[in-house]
Design an enzyme around this catalytic site. Structure first.
Site, mmCIF file in Angstrom:
data_model
loop_
_atom_site.group_PDB
_atom_site.id
_atom_site.type_symbol
_atom_site.label_atom_id
_atom_site.label_comp_id
_atom_site.label_asym_id
_atom_site.label_seq_id
_atom_site.Cartn_x
_atom_site.Cartn_y
_atom_site.Cartn_z
ATOM 1 N N LYS A 183 1.079 -0.994 -0.178
ATOM 2 C CA LYS A 183 -0.012 -0.083 0.047
ATOM 3 C C LYS A 183 0.894 1.061 0.083
ATOM 4 C CE LYS A 183 -1.800 2.722 2.901
ATOM 5 N NZ LYS A 183 -1.840 3.977 2.029
ATOM 6 N N GLU A 259 10.381 1.331 10.133
ATOM 7 C CA GLU A 259 11.261 2.318 9.888
ATOM 8 C C GLU A 259 10.441 3.753 10.150
ATOM 9 O OE1 GLU A 259 14.180 2.125 9.216
ATOM 10 O OE2 GLU A 259 14.219 0.042 9.213
ATOM 11 N N CYS A 294 13.812 11.175 6.368
ATOM 12 C CA CYS A 294 13.783 10.583 7.720
ATOM 13 C C CYS A 294 14.953 10.804 8.240
ATOM 14 C CB CYS A 294 13.421 9.223 7.491
ATOM 15 S SG CYS A 294 14.625 8.347 6.633
ATOM 16 N N GLU A 395 10.377 16.464 14.889
ATOM 17 C CA GLU A 395 10.522 16.096 13.260
ATOM 18 C C GLU A 395 9.744 17.032 12.485
ATOM 19 O OE1 GLU A 395 9.128 12.527 11.408
ATOM 20 O OE2 GLU A 395 11.111 12.348 10.681
HETATM 21 P P1 NAD Z 1 2.538 8.427 7.961
HETATM 22 O O1 NAD Z 1 2.862 7.712 9.096
HETATM 23 O O2 NAD Z 1 1.546 9.467 7.956
HETATM 24 O O3 NAD Z 1 2.119 7.348 6.612
HETATM 25 C C1 NAD Z 1 2.756 6.266 6.174
HETATM 26 C C2 NAD Z 1 1.996 5.216 5.484
HETATM 27 O O4 NAD Z 1 1.164 4.518 6.641
HETATM 28 C C3 NAD Z 1 1.029 5.787 4.501
HETATM 29 O O5 NAD Z 1 0.886 4.807 3.357
HETATM 30 C C4 NAD Z 1 -0.305 5.927 5.353
HETATM 31 O O6 NAD Z 1 -1.564 5.602 4.461
HETATM 32 C C5 NAD Z 1 -0.254 4.632 6.092
HETATM 33 N N1 NAD Z 1 -0.862 4.630 7.426
HETATM 34 C C6 NAD Z 1 -1.463 5.580 8.145
HETATM 35 N N2 NAD Z 1 -1.970 5.151 9.187
HETATM 36 C C7 NAD Z 1 -2.135 3.725 9.026
HETATM 37 C C8 NAD Z 1 -2.766 2.700 9.861
HETATM 38 N N3 NAD Z 1 -3.097 3.163 11.042
HETATM 39 N N4 NAD Z 1 -2.658 1.650 9.604
HETATM 40 C C9 NAD Z 1 -1.935 1.009 8.412
HETATM 41 N N5 NAD Z 1 -1.271 2.073 7.709
HETATM 42 C C10 NAD Z 1 -1.402 3.144 8.051
HETATM 43 O O7 NAD Z 1 3.920 8.813 7.177
HETATM 44 P P2 NAD Z 1 4.277 9.867 5.945
HETATM 45 O O8 NAD Z 1 3.646 11.223 6.584
HETATM 46 O O9 NAD Z 1 3.707 9.190 4.594
HETATM 47 O O10 NAD Z 1 5.616 9.819 5.966
HETATM 48 C C11 NAD Z 1 6.708 10.569 6.724
HETATM 49 C C12 NAD Z 1 7.151 9.769 7.862
HETATM 50 O O11 NAD Z 1 7.871 8.650 7.214
HETATM 51 C C13 NAD Z 1 8.317 10.571 8.664
HETATM 52 O O12 NAD Z 1 8.081 10.485 10.010
HETATM 53 C C14 NAD Z 1 9.553 9.993 8.356
HETATM 54 O O13 NAD Z 1 10.651 10.256 9.058
HETATM 55 C C15 NAD Z 1 9.282 8.682 7.988
HETATM 56 N N6 NAD Z 1 10.259 7.840 7.272
HETATM 57 C C16 NAD Z 1 10.919 7.071 7.839
HETATM 58 C C17 NAD Z 1 12.135 6.413 7.202
HETATM 59 C C18 NAD Z 1 13.146 5.336 7.668
HETATM 60 O O14 NAD Z 1 13.748 4.798 6.833
HETATM 61 N N7 NAD Z 1 13.131 5.473 9.081
HETATM 62 C C19 NAD Z 1 12.202 6.671 5.665
HETATM 63 C C20 NAD Z 1 11.155 7.651 5.103
HETATM 64 C C21 NAD Z 1 10.020 8.294 5.826
#
Ligand code: NAD
Length: 494
Positions: A183, A259, A294, A395
């Site tokens: 997804k 992650e 991230c 962040e």
């Molecule tokens: P997010 O957590 O809002 O969403 C990520 C994904 O999770 C999306 O596909 C979203 O639809 C899905 N999602 C949301 N709620 C959910 C639930 N309850 N159950 C299942 N899926 C759900 O994050 P974002 O805003 O898309 O991305 C930014 C974040 O990602 C930042 O905090 C960043 O640091 C982190 N990130 C981490 C890494 C790493 O390698 N550590 C890499 C890239 C991004």
């Protein structure tokens, strides 16, 4: 890569299940281009029935195709073809990636597409290299471990690097012999559909790699909870990661790789060699993808005696960036993913200024000429921030660098420690002993010394300490995380 006309690209608002596009009825949401805020497509929100259809189908395809039981070398061959197909498709994939995300087209072309291809190729090579082990037993027994895939892996990706984040998930999962239901983020959902098409064309059996579209609350949650999902791999925010972990615990104690977010320090000592190079690293650590990374090095900790010349240099580099639409070839400062996110960045910066911080540059949204309605934020350096301000603790996910000064190694370490996050850290010094002391003491999943950022060869795993995550992407660790190990003990005289 040249500029392109965003109106010329057609996307399909659909799921991809069993090797086919599925145009399901039901709820949908509008998807806007970050560069100009324009709605360019409608996205179906897969409900629990749609997700169940995708996972059940993946499970059947996984068993019937023999993807997990075929000769690993054959699986490797197919995945290498998949990697080649991605690399050869960059003229389609790079504009598709740039169109709806924050990735400027020249970066998508030079980095995102080749990096996604190489990620698949890297894991293809593992398929026939890591099996099980024979244990040291007495000669009356044969003891061994057999590596086996989980079955169907549920993968959930964020919006900041849609293709690359997806490839980090699907590469090791497929190479280990699993089927995948992915997804993508509802904000950047289209480019991975092309990945799925390419996988099937390359010989991955239909149904072994699927994409379900939708939001987190409905689609993501249903995917995580489905009983036939054997393992979950997630990249995104710490808050969502915690919710997913709880859902995994309640629906089958599924193993989960998380992650998550970060607030990474960049520690610069006065003896750091070549201040111009250090400034370039710090600038790129906060300006790449407009800070929506991230591992963004968002906290500069600098020894007081060199603070001024370093900040001057960083400011000069950041001032030379060109904000613009992702489809313009000369864009070097990416848009912010959405207007609410740009407003959030601005609110955190304003609050810091009210608390007494001083903005060396930026601290405002940017109006660009061409794209009306896009959200852009000027690269911002905040000095004299207090350690407990939101700008230092949270962040921000924007191009905002806070600066704190120190006079000793101990003080630098104390400032570097974060209450929650431990994703990455940078140390810049000519003193090897000091660098290694800090490597040992910093609570971070990755420490870069005299560089900032990943290498391009995938061998070093990435993943956070503390609330920045559990488990690793990349490296052989990510491959092993997609396998379960069965222990076998045979009594040879039994
Ligand atoms: P997010 O957590 O809002 O969403 C990520 C994904 O999770 C999306 O596909 C979203 O639809 C899905 N999602 C949301 N709620 C959910 C639930 N309850 N159950 C299942 N899926 C759900 O994050 P974002 O805003 O898309 O991305 C930014 C974040 O990602 C930042 O905090 C960043 O640091 C982190 N990130 C981490 C890494 C790493 O390698 N550590 C890499 C890239 C991004």
């Amino acid at each position: 890569m040249n500029s392109f006309d965003p109106g010329a690209i057609v996307v399909r608002g659909a799921h991809y299940i069993g090797g086919e596009y599925i145009q399901a009825q039901g709820a949908s949401l509008d998807v806007a281009r970050p560069s100009d805020g324009r709605v360019y497509a409608e996205l179906p929100i897969g409900d629990a029935d749609l997700v169940a259809h995708a996972v059940d189908n993946a499970w059947r395809a996984w068993r019937q195709s023999g993807w997990g039981t075929m000769a690993p070398r054959e699986r490797a061959r197919i995945l290498r073809r998949f990697a080649d197909a991605i690399a050869a498709d960059s003229k389609t994939l790079a504009p598709l990636e740039a169109l709806g995300s924050t990735r400027p087209v020249r970066d998508a072309f030079a980095w995102d597409v080749p990096f996604a291809a190489e990620g698949i190729r890297f894991y293809a090579e593992f398929a026939d290299k890591i099996g099980g082990d024979v244990a040291a037993t007495d000669h009356g027994h044969l003891g061994m471990t057999i590596a086996e895939p989980y079955g169907v892996v549920g993968a959930i990706a964020p919006w900041n690097f849609p293709l690359v984040m997806a490839s980090w998930k699907i590469g090791p999962a497929l190479a280990a012999g699993n089927a995948v239901v992915l997804k993508p983020s509802e904000m950047t959902p289209f480019s991975v559909l092309r990945l799925a098409e390419l996988a099937i064309e390359a010989g991955v059996p239909a149904g072994v790699f699927n994409v379900v579209q939708g939001d987190g609350r409905t689609t993501g949650d249903a995917l995580v909870r489905h009983p036939l999902i054997g393992k979950v791999t997630f990249t995104g925010s710490t808050r969502t990661g915690a919710a997913i972990m709880a859902a995994c615990a309640h629906t089958g104690t599924k193993p989960v790789t998380l992650e998550l977010g970060g607030k990474s320090p960049q520690i610069v000592f006065a003896d750091a060699p070549r201040l111009d190079d250090v400034a370039r690293r710090i600038a790129s650590g906060i300006a790449t993808n407009a800070g929506q990374v991230c591992v963004a090095g968002s906290r500069l900790l600098v020894e007081r005696s060199i603070a001024e010349p370093l900040i001057e240099r960083i400011e000069r580099i950041l001032g030379g960036l060109n904000a613009g639409a992702t489809w313009e070839a000369d864009t070097t400062l990416a848009p912010i993913i959405s207007t609410p996110q740009a407003q959030r960045i601005d609110a955190i910066v304003r609050a810091a200024l009210e608390e007494g911080a001083q903005a060396r540059c930026g601290a405002r949204r940017v109006e660009t000429g061409a794209p009306a309605g896009g959200a852009y934020y000027a690269p911002t350096i905040l000095e004299h921030v207090s350690a407990d301000s939101t700008a230092v603790r949270e962040e921000i996910f924007g191009p905002v660098l806070t600066v704190q000064t120190f006079d000793s190694e101990d003080e630098a370490l104390a400032l570097a420690a974060h209450a929650d996050y431990g994703l990455a850290a940078g140390v810049h010094t000519a003193d090897v002993g000091r660098a290694l002391r800090l490597v040992r003491k910093l609570e971070a999943g990755t420490v870069w010394v005299n560089r900032y950022g990943r290498s391009n060869d995938f061998v070093i795993p990435t993943g956070g300490y503390k609330r920045s995550g559990i488990g690793k992407d990349l490296g052989k660790q990510a491959y092993e995380a997609n396998l379960r190990f069965k222990s076998v003990l045979i009594d040879l005289n039994g």
